[in-house]
Enzyme design. Structure first.
Site, PDB file in Angstrom:
ATOM      1  N   GLU A 127       0.860  -1.192   0.000  1.00 24.61           N
ATOM      2  CA  GLU A 127       0.000   0.000   0.000  1.00 24.61           C
ATOM      3  C   GLU A 127       0.890   1.234   0.000  1.00 24.61           C
ATOM      4  O   GLU A 127       2.081   1.150   0.307  1.00 24.61           O
ATOM      5  CB  GLU A 127      -0.900   0.015   1.246  1.00 24.61           C
ATOM      6  N   ASN A 129       1.272   3.529   2.090  1.00 16.70           N
ATOM      7  CA  ASN A 129       1.962   3.737   3.369  1.00 16.70           C
ATOM      8  C   ASN A 129       2.371   2.438   4.056  1.00 16.70           C
ATOM      9  O   ASN A 129       2.673   2.423   5.242  1.00 16.70           O
ATOM     10  CB  ASN A 129       1.086   4.572   4.309  1.00 16.70           C
ATOM     11  N   ALA A 130       2.318   1.332   3.329  1.00 12.15           N
ATOM     12  CA  ALA A 130       2.732   0.037   3.897  1.00 12.15           C
ATOM     13  C   ALA A 130       3.499  -0.739   2.823  1.00 12.15           C
ATOM     14  O   ALA A 130       2.912  -1.505   2.059  1.00 12.15           O
ATOM     15  CB  ALA A 130       1.520  -0.756   4.385  1.00 12.15           C
ATOM     16  N   ARG A 271      34.741  -5.164 -30.709  1.00 10.69           N
ATOM     17  CA  ARG A 271      35.157  -3.760 -30.680  1.00 10.69           C
ATOM     18  C   ARG A 271      36.677  -3.643 -30.609  1.00 10.69           C
ATOM     19  O   ARG A 271      37.308  -4.253 -29.745  1.00 10.69           O
ATOM     20  CB  ARG A 271      34.508  -3.088 -29.461  1.00 10.69           C
ATOM     21  N   HIS A 341      30.914  -1.329 -22.702  1.00 11.19           N
ATOM     22  CA  HIS A 341      30.349  -0.853 -23.968  1.00 11.19           C
ATOM     23  C   HIS A 341      30.698   0.616 -24.234  1.00 11.19           C
ATOM     24  O   HIS A 341      30.332   1.159 -25.283  1.00 11.19           O
ATOM     25  CB  HIS A 341      28.821  -0.999 -23.972  1.00 11.19           C
ATOM     26  N   GLU A 366       9.644  -7.111  -3.741  1.00  9.50           N
ATOM     27  CA  GLU A 366       9.512  -8.317  -2.902  1.00  9.50           C
ATOM     28  C   GLU A 366      10.473  -8.299  -1.712  1.00  9.50           C
ATOM     29  O   GLU A 366      11.093  -9.305  -1.370  1.00  9.50           O
ATOM     30  CB  GLU A 366       9.693  -9.584  -3.746  1.00  9.50           C
ATOM     31  N   THR A 368      13.078  -5.155   0.016  1.00  7.11           N
ATOM     32  CA  THR A 368      14.296  -4.463  -0.430  1.00  7.11           C
ATOM     33  C   THR A 368      15.543  -5.219   0.062  1.00  7.11           C
ATOM     34  O   THR A 368      15.452  -6.098   0.926  1.00  7.11           O
ATOM     35  CB  THR A 368      14.335  -3.026   0.147  1.00  7.11           C
ATOM     36  N   GLU A 370      17.701  -4.104   2.003  1.00 11.10           N
ATOM     37  CA  GLU A 370      17.830  -3.860   3.454  1.00 11.10           C
ATOM     38  C   GLU A 370      16.951  -4.858   4.215  1.00 11.10           C
ATOM     39  O   GLU A 370      17.382  -5.433   5.227  1.00 11.10           O
ATOM     40  CB  GLU A 370      17.412  -2.412   3.792  1.00 11.10           C
TER      41      GLU A 370
END
Ligand SMILES: Cc1cc2nc3c(=O)[nH]c(=O)nc-3n(C[C@H](O)[C@H](O)[C@H](O)COP(=O)(O)OP(=O)(O)OC[C@H]3O[C@@H](n4cnc5c(N)ncnc54)[C@H](O)[C@@H]3O)c2cc1C
Length: 385
Positions: A127, A129-130, A271, A341, A366, A368, A370
């Site tokens: 949510e 805030n969640a 390259r 690259h 899913e 973080t 932390e």
């Protein structure tokens, strides 16, 4: 110890790899640029059997083990993060809760079409805030007669606003426990239910061709029997689902990291600067050697976590480790690959530019990085808050 994959797993890897090269690679950059979810590649992935891989045949699944599913996600992610997200979210977050916690009626009603890829299903936990503190969900469900009345909202929900989304599993507050903590339960809400709106979110930096949405519930009424499993077991169900989901994020990190190495090897051998391929400069070769070594470690850690799961052993700590490690390996590999690259790595015509952006979600979604470190700390006995 046996590190070899079974013949079935090797065949699956080969078929998903060639499918991703043939069907996804040519369209991935354009879909990313247009921020478009592709119903065409969705249908082709369904025909290949990429949905319901670990679900038993009686519900329309492929009845394969979890490691097979992880190999499939890894091979799609080697080519494109958005498509890997569609497959991973659908299998572990959409199908998973219904398969593991649904009653017979719910399984029979929803799983066959989800496993055939005709429909998709969302997982509504986060949510506004969640996020990391998901237990603080405020979406509320009150039993009125034989119906749940749901009010609230969810954000960042994958696969929930496509034309083929059949519904979403929603974590709701259904009361208060004796100890004063909220009682959380999962409720199934079908698309098209009055009072339920899914609104697609735009402007993502990464996974731009995957479907992400906000969900709104305004006096949304669903039958009482749409409760998933026992009342009050919602948070536990969601956390168990995330253990499996973390393995899929690990697979996306592993596959993405492999994709970054593949691109670096190809480019550096072609390259030329100072009259020789840039791969022949030791500093560049060593970067790629480090990438290969880290990818190998990531693969071993992830496959071991899957092996634990397939053998019904505890795997939550290893899932957190695999998710954290594989996503950080992809971070380092994407960074090295862009560096190798040179200026071209910063241009959209080179796929590595997309991989560099797509990687970031893996350290956030899913749980973080932390949060993974908190989970691991607790398992090893460090009393992290
Ligand atoms: C593209 C996309 C797809 C997603 N799909 C889904 C989905 O299908 N279903 C679903 O439910 N969710 C989904 N999510 C949501 C995702 O899981 C959350 O974004 C994630 O869990 C983090 O929550 P948050 O964004 O609110 O960040 P916050 O929780 O606000 O975290 C912000 C920062 O604070 C740090 N932090 C928070 N708490 C602590 C703590 N205790 N200790 C140390 N650091 C802390 C975090 O690590 C982070 O760095 C998706 C997100 C995205 C971007």
């Amino acid at each position: 110890m046996d590190f070899s994959l079974s013949t079935e797993q090797e065949i699956l890897r080969e078929s998903v790899r060639s499918f991703a090269e043939k069907e996804i690679k040519p369209v991935a950059a354009e879909l990313d640029e247009k921020e478009a979810f592709s119903y065409d590649t969705m249908r082709k992935m369904a025909e290949l059997g990429l949905f319901g891989i670990f679900v038993s045949e009686q519900y329309g699944g492929q009845a394969m083990d979890y490691i097979s599913y992880i190999i499939a996600v890894e091979e799609i992610a080697r080519i494109d993060g958005s498509h890997a997200a569609t497959v991973a979210a659908e299998n572990s977050l959409g199908i998973g809760p219904l398969y593991y916690f649904g009653n017979e009626d719910q399984k029979k009603k929803y799983l066959p079409k989800l496993c055939s890829g005709e429909t998709l299903w969302g997982f509504g936990l986060t949510e506004a805030n969640a996020g990391s503190d998901a237990a603080n969900s405020k979406t509320n469900a009150v039993l009125d007669g034989n119906e749940w009345v749901i009010n609230g909202s969810k954000i960042f929900i994958t696969n929930a606003a496509t034309d083929i989304t059949a519904g979403v599993t929603v974590l709701c507050r259904t009361g208060t426990r004796e100890d004063g903590r909220p009682e959380l339960s999962c409720i199934l809400v079908e698309s098209g239910t009055p009072g339920f709106t899914a609104r697609e979110m735009h402007g993502k930096m990464m996974w731009r061709a995957s479907n992400t949405s906000e969900l709104y519930f305004e006096d949304c009424r669903v039958p009482e029997e749409n409760l998933l499993g026992p009342r009050g077991s919602g948070f536990h169900q969601m956390m168990q689902t995330l253990d499996g989901g973390r393995l899929s994020i690990g697979a996306m990190g592993l596959g993405g990291a492999q994709g970054c190495l593949d691109m670096a090897l190809r480019y550096c051998n072609e390259r030329e600067q100072f009259g020789r391929p840039i791969a022949t400069f030791q500093t560049n070769a060593f970067k790629m050697a480090d990438m290969a070594m880290e990818i190998e470690c990531a693969r071993l850690l992830l496959y071991k976590a899957c092996w634990l799961r397939d053998n019904d052993r505890p795997f939550s700590k290893e899932a957190a480790m695999a998710k954290l490690y594989c996503s950080e390996v992809m971070y380092r590999c994407a960074n090295h690959s862009v560096q190798l690259h040179g200026g071209y790595g910063l241009m959209k015509e080179y796929d590595v530019e997309r991989f560099y952006r797509d990687q970031k979600l893996l350290e956030i979604g899913e749980g973080t990085s932390e949060v993974q470190r908190i989970v691991i700390s607790r398992y090893i006995g460090a009393r992290c808050l």
